[in-house]
Design a protein around this motif. Structure first.
Motif, mmCIF file in Angstrom:
data_model
loop_
_atom_site.group_PDB
_atom_site.id
_atom_site.type_symbol
_atom_site.label_atom_id
_atom_site.label_comp_id
_atom_site.label_asym_id
_atom_site.label_seq_id
_atom_site.Cartn_x
_atom_site.Cartn_y
_atom_site.Cartn_z
ATOM 1 N N VAL A 113 9.985 34.026 16.515
ATOM 2 C CA VAL A 113 9.895 32.784 17.275
ATOM 3 C C VAL A 113 11.231 32.547 17.970
ATOM 4 C CG1 VAL A 113 9.556 30.293 17.134
ATOM 5 C CG2 VAL A 113 8.226 31.824 15.669
ATOM 6 N N GLY A 114 11.236 32.534 19.293
ATOM 7 C CA GLY A 114 12.471 32.326 20.025
ATOM 8 C C GLY A 114 13.251 33.596 20.279
ATOM 9 N N ALA A 115 12.678 34.745 19.957
ATOM 10 C CA ALA A 115 13.316 36.050 20.210
ATOM 11 C C ALA A 115 14.652 36.129 19.478
ATOM 12 C CB ALA A 115 13.459 36.303 21.703
ATOM 13 N N GLY A 116 15.705 36.685 20.129
ATOM 14 C CA GLY A 116 16.985 36.891 19.473
ATOM 15 C C GLY A 116 17.315 38.364 19.372
ATOM 16 N N GLY A 117 18.394 38.684 18.676
ATOM 17 C CA GLY A 117 18.805 40.063 18.518
ATOM 18 C C GLY A 117 17.828 40.863 17.680
ATOM 19 N N LYS A 118 17.744 42.155 17.966
ATOM 20 C CA LYS A 118 16.866 43.089 17.259
ATOM 21 C C LYS A 118 15.408 42.631 17.295
ATOM 22 C CE LYS A 118 20.494 44.945 14.286
ATOM 23 N NZ LYS A 118 20.930 45.302 12.920
ATOM 24 N N THR A 119 14.983 42.204 18.474
ATOM 25 C CA THR A 119 13.575 41.918 18.724
ATOM 26 C C THR A 119 13.150 42.731 19.936
ATOM 27 O OG1 THR A 119 14.001 40.041 20.205
ATOM 28 C CG2 THR A 119 13.792 39.559 17.853
ATOM 29 N N GLY A 120 11.856 42.827 20.136
ATOM 30 C CA GLY A 120 11.326 43.547 21.285
ATOM 31 C C GLY A 120 9.849 43.265 21.427
ATOM 32 N N PRO A 121 9.260 43.604 22.569
ATOM 33 C CA PRO A 121 7.833 43.356 22.774
ATOM 34 C C PRO A 121 6.988 44.178 21.802
ATOM 35 C CG PRO A 121 8.724 44.714 24.545
ATOM 36 C CD PRO A 121 9.887 44.248 23.743
ATOM 37 N N ASN A 122 6.106 43.500 21.092
ATOM 38 C CA ASN A 122 5.263 44.169 20.105
ATOM 39 C C ASN A 122 4.031 44.749 20.793
ATOM 40 O OD1 ASN A 122 3.700 44.977 17.958
ATOM 41 N ND2 ASN A 122 3.982 43.100 16.773
ATOM 42 N N PRO A 123 3.883 46.074 20.830
ATOM 43 C CA PRO A 123 2.740 46.677 21.522
ATOM 44 C C PRO A 123 1.407 46.377 20.854
ATOM 45 C CG PRO A 123 3.984 48.351 20.325
ATOM 46 C CD PRO A 123 4.784 47.090 20.250
ATOM 47 N N THR A 124 1.418 45.895 19.617
ATOM 48 C CA THR A 124 0.170 45.568 18.920
ATOM 49 C C THR A 124 -0.112 44.069 18.912
ATOM 50 O OG1 THR A 124 1.249 45.370 16.751
ATOM 51 C CG2 THR A 124 0.509 47.567 17.418
ATOM 52 N N ASP A 125 0.741 43.267 19.583
ATOM 53 C CA ASP A 125 0.565 41.809 19.583
ATOM 54 C C ASP A 125 0.843 41.235 20.967
ATOM 55 O OD1 ASP A 125 0.080 39.232 18.656
ATOM 56 O OD2 ASP A 125 2.074 38.984 17.786
ATOM 57 N N ARG A 126 0.200 41.826 21.985
ATOM 58 C CA ARG A 126 0.290 41.338 23.362
ATOM 59 C C ARG A 126 1.730 41.220 23.844
ATOM 60 N NH1 ARG A 126 -4.297 36.478 23.384
ATOM 61 N NH2 ARG A 126 -6.036 37.781 22.636
ATOM 62 N N ALA A 127 2.573 42.122 23.406
ATOM 63 C CA ALA A 127 3.975 42.210 23.834
ATOM 64 C C ALA A 127 4.781 40.963 23.473
ATOM 65 C CB ALA A 127 4.074 42.493 25.330
ATOM 66 N N ARG A 128 4.338 40.223 22.471
ATOM 67 C CA ARG A 128 5.127 39.065 22.032
ATOM 68 C C ARG A 128 6.411 39.555 21.353
ATOM 69 N NH1 ARG A 128 -0.211 37.136 20.641
ATOM 70 N NH2 ARG A 128 -0.704 35.178 21.716
ATOM 71 N N PRO A 129 7.502 38.778 21.437
ATOM 72 C CA PRO A 129 8.753 39.185 20.779
ATOM 73 C C PRO A 129 8.555 39.313 19.272
ATOM 74 C CG PRO A 129 9.134 37.355 22.282
ATOM 75 C CD PRO A 129 7.644 37.509 22.168
#
Length: 272
Positions: A113-129
């Motif tokens: 929630v809110g992204a941040g360091g060591k996050t990225g688009p999740n290919p299995t969750d509609r590219a959510r952080p």
């Protein structure tokens, strides 16, 4: 709701690892300092319940959410959780509960929630952080090493770092343990290059290959890592990542690792 309490035996292990608080000027006035144990109980309450820091109930004696957050930050920077985890691994080996005859690796994605360091688009969750927890466990499911990355990092990229992250595990006379004899992994780790690099380290890789039928039989070895992910997700703060700073989320993750090790050690002691 009853507050979670760090029991006396575990506190006796943790207390010597905590950095000593700075001395306060005698002329300074204000509220007395919240004890380290009370603040640690507040951190544990957040870890278990997933509650936000500013909602931490002060009537339970934890101090404010800001106080507990600052202590967690300071303890993470001081390397408390890494040293506690290493100490518990030594205790587990001493009690015969650590088995590195083989290890299993796997990852689990958590929404950020809110992204941040060591996050990225999740290919299995509609590219959510999101972030990924990459873990390596022993044959009993004891968590041995962990790495946090963005959810868009392929699992195989963390295979060798997970192995290299295993510190020397003592607890018995003789050489310290530094690596498993065998590693079991699913198709996400299929790579001939990585198989060879594991062999170069003296580790036998048993990794399922892509584009092959299911039913490889690895499940009877790999189930322990999936169970450990389940244990970690019992800590609600690890199910969804609310912390923008990656080091704070890693602090929760490593604290949870230590608590899982402690629970395994206590169960072993009760069995005798």
């Amino acid at each position: 709701m009853q507050a979670p309490i760090i029991d006396d035996e575990l506190w006796a292990l943790i207390e010597p690892l905590l950095p000593k608080p700075g001395r306060r000027n005698n002329e300074c006035r204000g509220r007395p300092r919240v004890s380290e144990r009370a603040a640690l109980n507040g951190v544990l309450f957040v870890l278990r319940t997933g509650i936000r820091w500013n909602h931490l109930p002060t009537e339970l004696g934890f101090g404010s959410g800001a106080t507990c957050w600052r202590r967690l930050d300071a303890w993470q920077k001081a390397g408390v959780w890494n040293r506690l985890h290493a100490l518990l691994l030594d205790r587990l080996r001493e009690s015969g509960q650590l088995d590195l005859s083989y290890a299993a690796v796997d990852s689990s994605s958590v929404r950020a929630v809110g992204a941040g360091g060591k996050t990225g688009p999740n290919p299995t969750d509609r590219a959510r952080p999101s972030s990924k927890h990459h873990i390596l466990v022993d044959a009993n499911g004891v968590p041995v090493s962990v790495i946090l990355t963005g959810a868009n990092r392929n699992d195989v990229t963390q295979l060798l770092p997970l192995v290299d992250a295993i510190g020397p595990i003592r607890g018995m006379r003789g050489r310290a343990l530094r690596k498993p004899k065998v590693i079991y992994a699913d198709r996400g780790y299929d790579s001939d290059t990585h198989r060879q690099r594991l062999r170069d380290r003296g580790i036998r890789p048993v990794i399922a290959r892509r584009r092959t039928e299911h039913g490889s039989g690895l499940g009877k070895f790999r189930w322990v890592v999936e169970r450990t992910h389940s244990w970690l997700h019992n800590f609600r703060r690890l199910r969804i990542r609310f912390d923008r700073r990656s080091d704070i989320h890693e602090a929760f993750l490593r604290f949870a690792f230590s608590l899982v090790c402690w629970n395994i050690l206590k169960r072993a002691q009760l069995a005798f």
